[in-house]
Design a protein around this motif. Structure first.
Motif, PDB file in Angstrom:
ATOM      1  N   GLY A 938       0.837  -1.183   0.000  1.00  0.00           N
ATOM      2  CA  GLY A 938       0.000   0.000   0.000  1.00  0.00           C
ATOM      3  C   GLY A 938       0.876   1.238   0.000  1.00  0.00           C
ATOM      4  O   GLY A 938       2.116   1.163  -0.052  1.00  0.00           O
ATOM      5  N   VAL A 939       0.254   2.387   0.050  1.00  0.00           N
ATOM      6  CA  VAL A 939       1.054   3.611   0.129  1.00  0.00           C
ATOM      7  C   VAL A 939       1.704   3.680   1.505  1.00  0.00           C
ATOM      8  O   VAL A 939       1.121   3.241   2.502  1.00  0.00           O
ATOM      9  CB  VAL A 939       0.189   4.861  -0.138  1.00  0.00           C
ATOM     10  N   PRO A 940       2.890   4.210   1.618  1.00  0.00           N
ATOM     11  CA  PRO A 940       3.588   4.216   2.916  1.00  0.00           C
ATOM     12  C   PRO A 940       3.017   5.262   3.848  1.00  0.00           C
ATOM     13  O   PRO A 940       2.279   6.164   3.439  1.00  0.00           O
ATOM     14  CB  PRO A 940       5.031   4.544   2.535  1.00  0.00           C
ATOM     15  N   GLY A 941       3.383   5.115   5.105  1.00  0.00           N
ATOM     16  CA  GLY A 941       3.023   6.122   6.091  1.00  0.00           C
ATOM     17  C   GLY A 941       3.948   7.318   6.015  1.00  0.00           C
ATOM     18  O   GLY A 941       4.859   7.409   5.174  1.00  0.00           O
ATOM     19  N   GLN A 942       3.726   8.247   6.909  1.00  0.00           N
ATOM     20  CA  GLN A 942       4.536   9.471   6.972  1.00  0.00           C
ATOM     21  C   GLN A 942       5.954   9.126   7.422  1.00  0.00           C
ATOM     22  O   GLN A 942       6.153   8.266   8.279  1.00  0.00           O
ATOM     23  CB  GLN A 942       3.881  10.444   7.943  1.00  0.00           C
ATOM     24  N   PRO A 943       7.000   9.758   6.862  1.00  0.00           N
ATOM     25  CA  PRO A 943       8.361   9.548   7.392  1.00  0.00           C
ATOM     26  C   PRO A 943       8.388   9.818   8.887  1.00  0.00           C
ATOM     27  O   PRO A 943       7.686  10.695   9.398  1.00  0.00           O
ATOM     28  CB  PRO A 943       9.207  10.550   6.607  1.00  0.00           C
ATOM     29  N   SER A 944       9.205   9.029   9.590  1.00  0.00           N
ATOM     30  CA  SER A 944       9.184   9.096  11.046  1.00  0.00           C
ATOM     31  C   SER A 944       9.666  10.441  11.574  1.00  0.00           C
ATOM     32  O   SER A 944       9.232  10.878  12.626  1.00  0.00           O
ATOM     33  CB  SER A 944      10.021   7.959  11.633  1.00  0.00           C
ATOM     34  N   PHE A 945      10.561  11.094  10.879  1.00  0.00           N
ATOM     35  CA  PHE A 945      10.982  12.440  11.315  1.00  0.00           C
ATOM     36  C   PHE A 945      11.651  13.146  10.155  1.00  0.00           C
ATOM     37  O   PHE A 945      12.100  12.525   9.177  1.00  0.00           O
ATOM     38  CB  PHE A 945      11.929  12.373  12.524  1.00  0.00           C
ATOM     39  N   LEU A 946      11.714  14.460  10.254  1.00  0.00           N
ATOM     40  CA  LEU A 946      12.446  15.304   9.315  1.00  0.00           C
ATOM     41  C   LEU A 946      13.126  16.395  10.124  1.00  0.00           C
ATOM     42  O   LEU A 946      12.447  17.180  10.798  1.00  0.00           O
ATOM     43  CB  LEU A 946      11.507  15.909   8.266  1.00  0.00           C
ATOM     44  N   ARG A 947      14.477  16.402  10.106  1.00  0.00           N
ATOM     45  CA  ARG A 947      15.229  17.408  10.851  1.00  0.00           C
ATOM     46  C   ARG A 947      16.063  18.235   9.882  1.00  0.00           C
ATOM     47  O   ARG A 947      16.656  17.683   8.932  1.00  0.00           O
ATOM     48  CB  ARG A 947      16.138  16.754  11.893  1.00  0.00           C
ATOM     49  N   ILE A 948      16.115  19.537  10.144  1.00  0.00           N
ATOM     50  CA  ILE A 948      16.888  20.453   9.296  1.00  0.00           C
ATOM     51  C   ILE A 948      17.963  21.078  10.175  1.00  0.00           C
ATOM     52  O   ILE A 948      17.659  21.740  11.179  1.00  0.00           O
ATOM     53  CB  ILE A 948      15.991  21.520   8.671  1.00  0.00           C
ATOM     54  N   THR A 949      19.209  20.820   9.858  1.00  0.00           N
ATOM     55  CA  THR A 949      20.337  21.251  10.698  1.00  0.00           C
ATOM     56  C   THR A 949      21.370  21.997   9.857  1.00  0.00           C
ATOM     57  O   THR A 949      21.260  22.101   8.629  1.00  0.00           O
ATOM     58  CB  THR A 949      20.990  20.030  11.353  1.00  0.00           C
ATOM     59  N   LYS A 950      22.375  22.522  10.555  1.00  0.00           N
ATOM     60  CA  LYS A 950      23.547  23.163   9.944  1.00  0.00           C
ATOM     61  C   LYS A 950      23.169  24.250   8.945  1.00  0.00           C
ATOM     62  O   LYS A 950      23.528  24.198   7.764  1.00  0.00           O
ATOM     63  CB  LYS A 950      24.428  22.117   9.272  1.00  0.00           C
ATOM     64  N   PRO A 951      22.393  25.250   9.386  1.00  0.00           N
ATOM     65  CA  PRO A 951      22.056  26.326   8.430  1.00  0.00           C
ATOM     66  C   PRO A 951      23.287  27.156   8.074  1.00  0.00           C
ATOM     67  O   PRO A 951      24.140  27.419   8.921  1.00  0.00           O
ATOM     68  CB  PRO A 951      21.011  27.143   9.195  1.00  0.00           C
ATOM     69  N   SER A 952      23.402  27.540   6.823  1.00  0.00           N
ATOM     70  CA  SER A 952      24.486  28.421   6.373  1.00  0.00           C
ATOM     71  C   SER A 952      23.882  29.478   5.460  1.00  0.00           C
ATOM     72  O   SER A 952      22.663  29.616   5.376  1.00  0.00           O
ATOM     73  CB  SER A 952      25.563  27.603   5.656  1.00  0.00           C
ATOM     74  N   LEU A 953      24.764  30.196   4.745  1.00  0.00           N
ATOM     75  CA  LEU A 953      24.260  31.271   3.898  1.00  0.00           C
ATOM     76  C   LEU A 953      23.362  30.754   2.781  1.00  0.00           C
ATOM     77  O   LEU A 953      22.319  31.325   2.490  1.00  0.00           O
ATOM     78  CB  LEU A 953      25.439  32.044   3.285  1.00  0.00           C
ATOM     79  N   ASP A 954      23.756  29.632   2.161  1.00  0.00           N
ATOM     80  CA  ASP A 954      23.021  29.181   0.983  1.00  0.00           C
ATOM     81  C   ASP A 954      22.698  27.692   1.011  1.00  0.00           C
ATOM     82  O   ASP A 954      22.401  27.096  -0.014  1.00  0.00           O
ATOM     83  CB  ASP A 954      23.815  29.488  -0.291  1.00  0.00           C
ATOM     84  N   SER A 955      22.781  27.055   2.169  1.00  0.00           N
ATOM     85  CA  SER A 955      22.500  25.617   2.211  1.00  0.00           C
ATOM     86  C   SER A 955      21.878  25.229   3.548  1.00  0.00           C
ATOM     87  O   SER A 955      22.040  25.928   4.551  1.00  0.00           O
ATOM     88  CB  SER A 955      23.786  24.810   1.973  1.00  0.00           C
ATOM     89  N   LEU A 956      21.184  24.113   3.505  1.00  0.00           N
ATOM     90  CA  LEU A 956      20.604  23.509   4.699  1.00  0.00           C
ATOM     91  C   LEU A 956      20.801  21.996   4.605  1.00  0.00           C
ATOM     92  O   LEU A 956      20.742  21.409   3.519  1.00  0.00           O
ATOM     93  CB  LEU A 956      19.094  23.807   4.809  1.00  0.00           C
ATOM     94  N   ASN A 957      21.056  21.391   5.751  1.00  0.00           N
ATOM     95  CA  ASN A 957      21.233  19.940   5.806  1.00  0.00           C
ATOM     96  C   ASN A 957      19.930  19.292   6.281  1.00  0.00           C
ATOM     97  O   ASN A 957      19.357  19.689   7.290  1.00  0.00           O
ATOM     98  CB  ASN A 957      22.364  19.565   6.752  1.00  0.00           C
ATOM     99  N   LEU A 958      19.427  18.280   5.535  1.00  0.00           N
ATOM    100  CA  LEU A 958      18.177  17.589   5.863  1.00  0.00           C
ATOM    101  C   LEU A 958      18.484  16.157   6.291  1.00  0.00           C
ATOM    102  O   LEU A 958      19.272  15.461   5.627  1.00  0.00           O
ATOM    103  CB  LEU A 958      17.228  17.561   4.656  1.00  0.00           C
ATOM    104  N   GLU A 959      17.875  15.738   7.371  1.00  0.00           N
ATOM    105  CA  GLU A 959      17.980  14.372   7.837  1.00  0.00           C
ATOM    106  C   GLU A 959      16.559  13.836   8.053  1.00  0.00           C
ATOM    107  O   GLU A 959      15.688  14.553   8.517  1.00  0.00           O
ATOM    108  CB  GLU A 959      18.755  14.289   9.165  1.00  0.00           C
TER     109      GLU A 959
END
Length: 1281
Positions: A938-959
């Protein structure tokens, strides 16, 4: 601006400020989630725990509760029998997350007795240690009755007799009762009664006491099982028959005889006895006497009055029970037994002891540095309890000396307390009968003041009403400021931190400010008071007299404050208006159209606002006509001069004279009667006659003592009743009718219960009413019958299972029988079905729905009414995992003769098993063969988590984390994101596809200082699942993050088994983050640990008994400190040295393996020698026929071993080992009710007696249900225990 200064602790400042502050500190802890309030440190407090004496069911998992709160949240540990209990060493023992509650899993066959012992829970954080009560865990037990052979008891008529029960001692003790072979309660009376010990006492026996089925039963409440004693046979010699026989030979009479005798006590023995009872418990005393004739028992208290409000006399006054015993109940009680030959007394001296109980339990203290306080632990009991103190679980005499603390018996005095001296103190009060344990913490805090009342709160009040303005505050130390306090007319300053305006006026409206201050700061808060105009009804509804079929209007006009909108509610006779379109409610009126007599009554208008209300009422009278002068009519006068003529056996003529109609003609007369013979004082409606008549011919029933009265009715209502007529008695006759509501059903597989609605005394037509009950099998010529009285049912025993019967019930009295009764067809009792549905097929519709089909069961194997079919299904495992899922079995019921059904709410991509069973009124039949099926992806459930870390001038890190419910094989992830400007407008959506095996990525080429919104979802071959969303902001420049205030905060610690866990929050962009620590008051360099990318770290190797300063720092590229948190003081408590567990030592394991190998070799040798002989001794053959209660179930035919002999224990008739029938429903979007009918069968899955008694069953025996045994009537059991 009006200013007032109050604190909710003002009244406690001298001398109880500290205890009040403790309560407010708890409040601060509770509200610590508020971003405006920094959490207040707090030592642990035990909030929930299991009872001291904890008896567990050996069939259920053991759950030992221990919950605590504190700041930081405490860690937990346990001791068992005084030794450390390592939860991690036993795989069957687990501790709930963020809790100290133990869950001991014994579902795998482990014995509960392995875990018996005394447990104690410890909750600790850096501010102290709290301990629970000693929790004694014991397994409930229901032992078998000891083997015995009961010889028949032969007694002479008139003598006393005691039948001993002596049940086995269980835990907890069993409930005892006496029944016969048919599970009917043995009748008890002043002559025959059961004692507190379970024995059955006969003051004197009579011939009707002869029977062979005196059976004592013991019910064990925890295991919900019943054991029975071997039946006892009693034979009473009839002296009259013996005398007649002897007289024929000796020409004499009364050769033998039962002589009358004065009372003597069977229980208790002697003339005096004593009894001890604990305060608060139940006191039960009994006096059972024998004698002929049967003695009567009475009670008095020699040394005072009996407590009648707590006293009850039971067991025909033989038992005296007093609940909630107090010290005043001590003294001497005398029971007296007497008959016409004499009197006997027994005196019982009652001594009341007491387990410890609180006079003053210690309360938590919050002290500021250098403040004073005290903990008081005062308890009473008999004997007087001893008081002992402990600190953080260690006896007070074993902790280091503290000059600021002084212990004096039940009080601990604190003087000039110092920072860092917070702790939890335990007070134990104990004597011979029990103990009390209380935890109370002393929390030393230095906190600036805080006003707890929400800011800018608006209070509204009606003019001339009192107004209450709240100002709760907290601080440590707590001192009042020097501002002027509002007090005096019209204000009242309350000690609980409120300002009262005794009578509010418009001039009192405005802004109020409260101020709290201490040596560490000042805090203030503003509230507003608005005084509103009251709501008043200006024009009230008025009394109305209106003609029938006309309209009527009630007005209700109101004035109110312009800011308050009133709502109008109308009531009729204090209830809601009738749901009738004739009633029209307007803003200021109620209109009733086409009024009828039923509209008469009292109407009330209620005007409500959010602050007040006003109401007014008026009465409505509805009349048929008005007089020419407009005068409204009144109730008529009652009729008079009642006279009876034309007397006959079934009728009489009644005449009367009407009273004054008061301007409204009489519509009708109501004639009522009273039956002085059967229902004295109650009047019944007999008939009605038109208002133009004054005579009525009344039809009467036989065997009634009639009196008549008459009421007159006009347009206003009924008159008062007339005076009763003279009494008229009709003669008895045979019944004119038979009982109604005749039914025939079976309650057991071998009986037929015939029931009917009892006839009233008026229907009986004469004395001696009885019922002739007749029955026969359908298509059989011969009728069987029995005549009964004073009952409404009759049971026919020994019937075949589920056979149609014809039954009749005819009324009979002393003057004859009623008319020929009608015939009703019913069925004898049902039994469990013996066949399972065949040809079970499963068709998977989609990933969450399956369609099940089966062939119906034949009528012969059903053995009862077809109630429907049940599908038992369970999830074996997910196709993602090889290990079983152990899902709870679910049941879906389909009522009626259905051969298919749908299973909703299934988990996608899983393996399921199911079987189908038919059920009737008796219970479920055997299960069909188990079918296994798979659900697609079937269609999957929602991802268990989404974290956004290490902000900089022009980038973001997604986990991110994969979905907890993938519902198939993931084919990838979809990332969508868009910018959000300052006005919350969304930019264009960017979309990325990511492979399924990745859990992080860095998103480049973003705009600096811009907020982005991200949507992240997972995909399978069936499509895309729901998304999870987050927002993040790129930084303005690399030098500082785009966050207000400090970038390091919320530093906390908690003590664990591996070390000290340090937690923090970090919003900066620096990559090099360290945890630094140093021993307090040390001159050494700070030690540091690198913790890049994490916000928690466990410090290991810290020395016990020392205090450490800890901080978190972020360093730049040149190793310079860019950001630093506040320093946190962490104290590592001194732990008791652990004992070496011998079971984990290598040499011990090797030794045990060698011994096991040696034993195995010896067993093999013995087995070989045993099989060489070819013959067995007699003893072994006897052992082969062991007690049937312990013989195992035969595997070949699923039946129990045969019963051996009469000396063995007989199990409860029809009882069986129950199977696990617990059903829990999985969470799903589809409701089972939408697809299956909800049923409530009379019996559980196996229809067994024990299954009826217990909601918990021991094992699944779906393939081995024994249906040939006679189930026990559980309803009869439940009515007696």
């Amino acid at each position: 601006m009006l200013v007032f200064l109050f604190s909710s602790c003002k009244k406690y400042l001298r001398p109880h400020a500290v205890s009040c502050r403790a309560r407010l500190a708890g409040c601060m802890y509770t509200h610590s989630a508020s971003p405006l309030l920094r959490p207040v440190p707090q030592p642990p407090t035990i909030t929930h725990q299991s009872p001291k004496d904890y008896i567990v069911d050996p069939r259920e998992n053991i759950i030992v509760r221990c919950e605590a709160k504190g700041k930081p949240h405490p860690s937990f540990s346990w001791t068992r029998n005084g030794m450390h209990f390592d939860v991690d060493e036993d795989p069957k023992v687990a501790m709930k997350p963020h809790s100290g509650t133990l869950v001991i899993d014994i579902s795998g066959g482990e014995k509960a007795e392995m875990y018996e012992g005394v447990y104690q829970c410890t909750a600790r954080n850096e501010h102290g240690t709290a301990v629970s009560n000693n929790i004694a865990i014991r397994q409930s037990r229901s032992p078998l009755w000891s083997k015995e052979r009961n010889q028949p008891i032969v007694v002479q008529e008139g003598v006393a007799l005691v039948l001993e029960c002596r049940p086995p001692a269980g835990l907890p003790p069993p409930i005892v009762f006496w029944m016969d072979n048919n599970f009917q309660k043995l009748s008890q009376s002043p002559r025959v009664s059961q004692g507190l010990n379970g024995d059955l006492y006969f003051s004197n026996v009579v011939p009707s006491d002869s029977r062979s089925d005196y059976i004592c039963y013991a019910r064990f409440p925890h295991t919900q099982t019943i054991q029975q004693k071997q039946p006892i046979t009693v034979r009473v010699m009839n002296m009259d028959a013996i005398n007649e026989t002897m007289a024929a030979f000796l020409n004499d009479t009364d050769f033998f005889g039962a002589e009358d005798r004065r009372p003597t006590f069977l229980v208790p023995q002697g003339t005096t006895s004593s009894k001890m009872v604990l305060r608060g418990h139940v006191l039960e005393m009994e006096c059972i006497a024998e004698g002929l004739p049967t003695p009567e028992v009475s009670w008095v208290k020699v040394s005072g009055e009996l407590p009648h409000n707590r006293l009850s006399l039971l067991n025909f006054h033989k038992t005296l029970r007093i609940t909630g015993v107090t010290e005043a109940d001590a003294g001497q009680y005398r029971c007296t037994a007497k008959n016409r030959l004499g009197t006997i007394h027994h005196t019982i001296t009652v001594n009341v002891k007491a387990a410890p109980y609180w006079i003053m339990a210690p309360n938590n203290l919050v002290l500021a540095p250098l403040e004073n306080g005290q903990l008081i632990c005062r308890a009473s009991g008999n004997p007087k309890p001893a008081i002992s103190w402990a600190m953080n679980g260690v006896p007070i005499h074993n902790v280091p000396h503290d000059p600021s603390r002084r212990v004096e018996d039940d009080t601990i005095m604190f003087t000039d307390v110092q920072s860092g001296s917070s702790a939890v103190y335990q007070c134990n009060a104990s004597n011979d009968h029990g103990y009390l344990l209380a935890n109370a913490f002393v929390n030393v805090l230095a906190e600036p003041p805080r006003v707890l009342t929400p800011p800018n709160k608006v209070y509204q009040v009606i003019r001339n009403k009192p107004a209450i303005l709240d100002c709760s505050s907290f601080g440590s130390p707590l001192r009042l400021g020097e501002l002027v306090v509002l007090d005096g007319d019209p204000y009242t300053a309350h000690d609980n931190g409120t300002l009262e305006v005794r009578t509010a006026h418009s001039s009192n409206s405005g802004k109020y400010t409260c101020v709290a201050r201490n040596s560490l700061g000042i805090s203030e808060n503003h509230v507003y008071l608005e005084v509103k105009e009251p709501t008043r009804i200006l024009k009230q509804p008025e009394y109305k007299v209106v003609l029938r079929n006309r309209d009527v209007v009630f007005e209700c006009k109101v004035t109110h404050d312009s800011s308050l909108m009133p709502t109008v509610t109308w009531l009729k006779d204090d209830d809601e208006l009738p749901d009738d379109e004739r009633f029209v409610v307007d803003v200021d009126s109620l209109t009733i159209k086409d009024v009828t007599e039923s509209d008469a009554g009292t109407y009330t208008c209620i005007m409500n606002t959010t602050l007040d209300q006003d109401s007014a009422s008026a009465k409505l009278t509805v009349v048929a006509v008005l007089t020419h002068d407009g005068i409204s009519p009144e109730y008529p006068d009652p009729p008079s001069d009642l006279e009876l003529t034309d007397h006959r056996s079934r009728s009489v003529q009644l005449t009367w004279t009407p009273g004054d109609d008061h301007n409204s003609p009489i519509k009708k007369f109501l004639i009522q009667y009273e039956d002085a013979l059967h229902d004295h004082g109650k009047w019944h409606n007999l008939t009605e006659v038109p208002g133009t008549k004054t005579t009525a011919h009344l039809k009467l029933s036989p065997y009634v003592h009639y009196s008549f009265r008459v009421l007159a009715l006009n347009s206003v209502g009924y008159s008062e009743p007339s005076q009763p007529s003279q009494q008229y008695k009709t003669n008895p006759a045979a019944p004119d009718e038979n009982p109604a509501g005749v039914k025939a059903t079976g309650t057991e597989h071998n009986n037929l219960v015939i029931s009917w609605k009892p006839m009233t005394a008026l229907q009986s037509n004469g004395p001696g009413l009885q019922y002739k009950v007749s029955w026969r099998q359908k298509n059989v010529d011969e009728w069987l019958s029995s005549t009964v009285a004073n009952v409404s049912k009759f049971t026919v025993s020994g019937t075949p299972t589920f056979v149609p019967y014809e039954v009749q019930v005819q009324a009979v009295n002393k003057h004859g029988a009623g008319p020929e009764p009608g015939t009703v067809v019913g069925y004898s009792g049902e039994d469990l079905p013996v066949a399972a549905p065949d040809n079970v097929q499963v068709r998977v519709v989609n990933s969450t729905l399956a369609d099940v089909h089966w062939d119906p069961v034949s009528a012969e194997s059903l053995r009862g009414h077809l109630n429907g079919y049940k599908i038992y299904y369970w999830r074996e495992r997910s196709l993602h995992k090889r290990n079983p899922h152990h899902s709870e079995q679910q049941i879906l019921t389909f009522n009626g003769n259905k051969t298919h059904g749908k299973l909703p709410g299934l988990h996608p991509y899983s393996i399921y098993n199911l079987n189908v069973r038919v059920f009737n009124g008796r219970g479920d039949g055997p299960a069909s063969s188990t079918k296994q099926f798979k659900t697609p992806e079937g269609v999957p459930g929602q991802p268990s988590f989404l974290r956004i870390t290490k902000p900089s001038l022009d980038s973001l890190n997604l986990e991110w984390g994969p979905p907890a419910h993938p519902n198939g094989l993931l084919t990838g992830y979809t990332l969508k994101y868009q910018s959000v400007n300052s006005t919350n407008d969304l930019g264009p959506v960017e979309k990325l596809k990511l492979p399924p095996n990745e859990t992080s990525m860095t998103l480049h080429n973003l705009k600096y200082s811009t907020r982005y919104k991200f949507y992240f979802s997972a995909e399978t071959v069936k499509g895309q699942g729901p998304s999870i969303s987050e927002e993040a902001v790129t930084v303005i420049d690399e030098a500082r993050p785009l966050v207000p205030g400090p970038v390091l905060g919320n530093l906390s610690s908690s003590l664990g088994e591996d070390g000290v866990l340090i937690s923090w929050e970090y919003w900066g962009s620096e990559k090099n983050v360290y945890v630094e620590y140093i021993v307090e008051n040390s001159n050494e360099d700070w030690m540091k640990e690198l913790v890049n990318g994490s916000q928690t770290y466990v410090l290991k190797g810290l020395k016990e008994g020392l205090a450490y300063k800890v901080r978190v720092v972020a360093k730049g590229h040149s190793d310079e400190t860019v950001h630093s948190s506040e320093e946190l003081l962490v104290t590592v408590p001194a732990m008791a040295s652990r004992q070496v567990d011998i079971a984990t030592q290598g040499w011990f394991i090797g030794l045990m393996c060698a011994i096991a190998l040696l034993i195995l070799v010896l067993l093999i040798v013995c087995f070989i020698k045993r099989n060489k002989g070819g013959k067995y001794p007699v003893k072994e053959k006897e052992d082969a026929h062991a007690d049937p209660e312990v013989q195992p179930m035969k595997e070949d035919d699923c039946t129990f071993g045969e019963y051996s002999d009469s000396e063995d224990h007989k199990p409860l008739k029809g009882s069986r080992t129950s199977s696990n029938g617990t059903v829990k429903r999985d969470d799903s979007d589809d409701s089972l009710v939408d697809y299956g009918d909800v049923g409530d069968p009379q019996f559980n899955e196996d229809g067994s007696f024990i299954g009826q008694y217990s909601g918990k069953k021991e094992r699944d025996t779906a393939e081995c249900i024994e249906s040939s045994e006679a189930p026990s009537p559980i309803n009869a059991m439940n009515s007696f225990v």
